[in-house]
Write a protein that holds these residues in place. Structure first.
Motif, PDB file in Angstrom:
ATOM      1  N   ARG A 110       0.838  -1.202   0.000  1.00 23.07           N
ATOM      2  CA  ARG A 110       0.000   0.000   0.000  1.00 23.07           C
ATOM      3  C   ARG A 110       0.871   1.250   0.000  1.00 23.07           C
ATOM      4  NH1 ARG A 110      -2.042   3.677   3.710  1.00 23.07           N
ATOM      5  NH2 ARG A 110      -4.038   4.583   3.061  1.00 23.07           N
ATOM      6  N   ALA A 138       2.337   1.749  -3.415  1.00 16.99           N
ATOM      7  CA  ALA A 138       1.316   2.211  -4.362  1.00 16.99           C
ATOM      8  C   ALA A 138       1.036   3.698  -4.163  1.00 16.99           C
ATOM      9  CB  ALA A 138       0.039   1.395  -4.203  1.00 16.99           C
ATOM     10  N   LEU A 195      -2.657   5.326  -8.223  1.00 15.82           N
ATOM     11  CA  LEU A 195      -3.175   3.961  -8.211  1.00 15.82           C
ATOM     12  C   LEU A 195      -4.294   3.810  -7.201  1.00 15.82           C
ATOM     13  CD1 LEU A 195       0.162   1.914  -8.309  1.00 15.82           C
ATOM     14  CD2 LEU A 195      -1.414   2.355 -10.204  1.00 15.82           C
ATOM     15  N   SER A 196      -5.266   2.987  -7.545  1.00 14.45           N
ATOM     16  CA  SER A 196      -6.303   2.602  -6.594  1.00 14.45           C
ATOM     17  C   SER A 196      -6.406   1.087  -6.624  1.00 14.45           C
ATOM     18  CB  SER A 196      -7.644   3.251  -6.943  1.00 14.45           C
ATOM     19  OG  SER A 196      -8.062   2.858  -8.235  1.00 14.45           O
ATOM     20  N   GLY A 197      -6.898   0.516  -5.525  1.00 15.98           N
ATOM     21  CA  GLY A 197      -7.024  -0.935  -5.461  1.00 15.98           C
ATOM     22  C   GLY A 197      -6.809  -1.419  -4.049  1.00 15.98           C
ATOM     23  N   TYR A 198      -6.226  -2.612  -3.924  1.00 15.81           N
ATOM     24  CA  TYR A 198      -6.027  -3.192  -2.592  1.00 15.81           C
ATOM     25  C   TYR A 198      -4.965  -4.282  -2.618  1.00 15.81           C
ATOM     26  CZ  TYR A 198      -8.773  -7.213  -4.188  1.00 15.81           C
ATOM     27  OH  TYR A 198      -9.211  -8.318  -4.874  1.00 15.81           O
ATOM     28  N   VAL A 239      -2.862  -8.668  -5.065  1.00 14.94           N
ATOM     29  CA  VAL A 239      -2.762  -7.223  -5.237  1.00 14.94           C
ATOM     30  C   VAL A 239      -3.546  -6.851  -6.486  1.00 14.94           C
ATOM     31  CG1 VAL A 239      -1.197  -5.274  -5.617  1.00 14.94           C
ATOM     32  CG2 VAL A 239      -0.477  -7.194  -4.165  1.00 14.94           C
ATOM     33  N   ALA A 241      -4.466  -3.435  -8.664  1.00 16.12           N
ATOM     34  CA  ALA A 241      -4.143  -2.014  -8.824  1.00 16.12           C
ATOM     35  C   ALA A 241      -4.708  -1.531 -10.140  1.00 16.12           C
ATOM     36  CB  ALA A 241      -2.636  -1.790  -8.784  1.00 16.12           C
ATOM     37  N   CYS A 260       1.204   1.070 -12.848  1.00 15.16           N
ATOM     38  CA  CYS A 260       0.953  -0.336 -12.513  1.00 15.16           C
ATOM     39  C   CYS A 260       2.203  -1.180 -12.746  1.00 15.16           C
ATOM     40  CB  CYS A 260      -0.234  -0.876 -13.318  1.00 15.16           C
ATOM     41  SG  CYS A 260      -1.837  -0.254 -12.783  1.00 15.16           S
ATOM     42  N   TYR A 316     -12.852   1.607  -6.633  1.00 14.90           N
ATOM     43  CA  TYR A 316     -11.929   1.675  -5.498  1.00 14.90           C
ATOM     44  C   TYR A 316     -11.751   3.118  -5.076  1.00 14.90           C
ATOM     45  CZ  TYR A 316     -10.810  -3.036  -7.000  1.00 14.90           C
ATOM     46  OH  TYR A 316     -10.905  -4.347  -7.355  1.00 14.90           O
ATOM     47  N   PHE A 326      -6.151   3.203  -2.072  1.00 10.33           N
ATOM     48  CA  PHE A 326      -5.498   1.877  -2.057  1.00 10.33           C
ATOM     49  C   PHE A 326      -5.597   1.337  -0.638  1.00 10.33           C
ATOM     50  CE2 PHE A 326      -2.526  -1.475  -2.657  1.00 10.33           C
ATOM     51  CZ  PHE A 326      -2.530  -1.727  -4.024  1.00 10.33           C
ATOM     52  N   GLU A 327      -6.262   0.201  -0.465  1.00  3.66           N
ATOM     53  CA  GLU A 327      -6.542  -0.315   0.871  1.00  3.66           C
ATOM     54  C   GLU A 327      -5.832  -1.623   1.151  1.00  3.66           C
ATOM     55  OE1 GLU A 327     -10.750  -1.679   0.361  1.00  3.66           O
ATOM     56  OE2 GLU A 327     -11.212   0.435   0.532  1.00  3.66           O
TER      57      GLU A 327
END
Length: 93
Positions: free
Chosen positions: A25, A28, A34-37, A48, A50, A57, A87, A90-91
């Motif tokens: 995280r 990122a 970037l977003s995502g987890y 992961v 992203a 990425c 998203y 970024f979690e």
């Protein structure tokens, strides 16, 4: 052109319980855009996801494959696809 993409990567090795998701995280967020987890899977891998510009990425994937990660990443399997959105940042999951 640096189109938006979705990167899904599965990291295997000693990657749970060592701060790997937290570092993913942080990386990122440092790359930016970037977003995502990053989330633990029941089989010991970390998944992961992203979304963002392809260059960003790819930077994250390079870090997952070759970076100075917590624990030990023995290998990374990745797929690239169209972004799906949804998203908020970024979690860690």
């Amino acid at each position: 052109m640096n189109e938006n993409v979705r990167l899904t990567a599965w990291v295997r090795g000693r990657v749970q319980g060592v701060g790997f998701r937290w570092w993913t995280r942080a990386t990122a967020l440092e790359i930016g855009g970037l977003s995502g987890y990053a989330g633990n899977l029941g089989d010991g891998r970390v998944q992961v996801v992203a979304e963002g510009a392809r260059d960003q990425c790819q930077q994250l994937l390079d870090w997952l494959q070759h970076g100075d990660t917590p624990g030990r990443a023995d290998g990374v399997t990745e797929i690239w696809s169209e972004p799906r959105g949804g998203y908020d940042g970024f979690e860690i999951r």
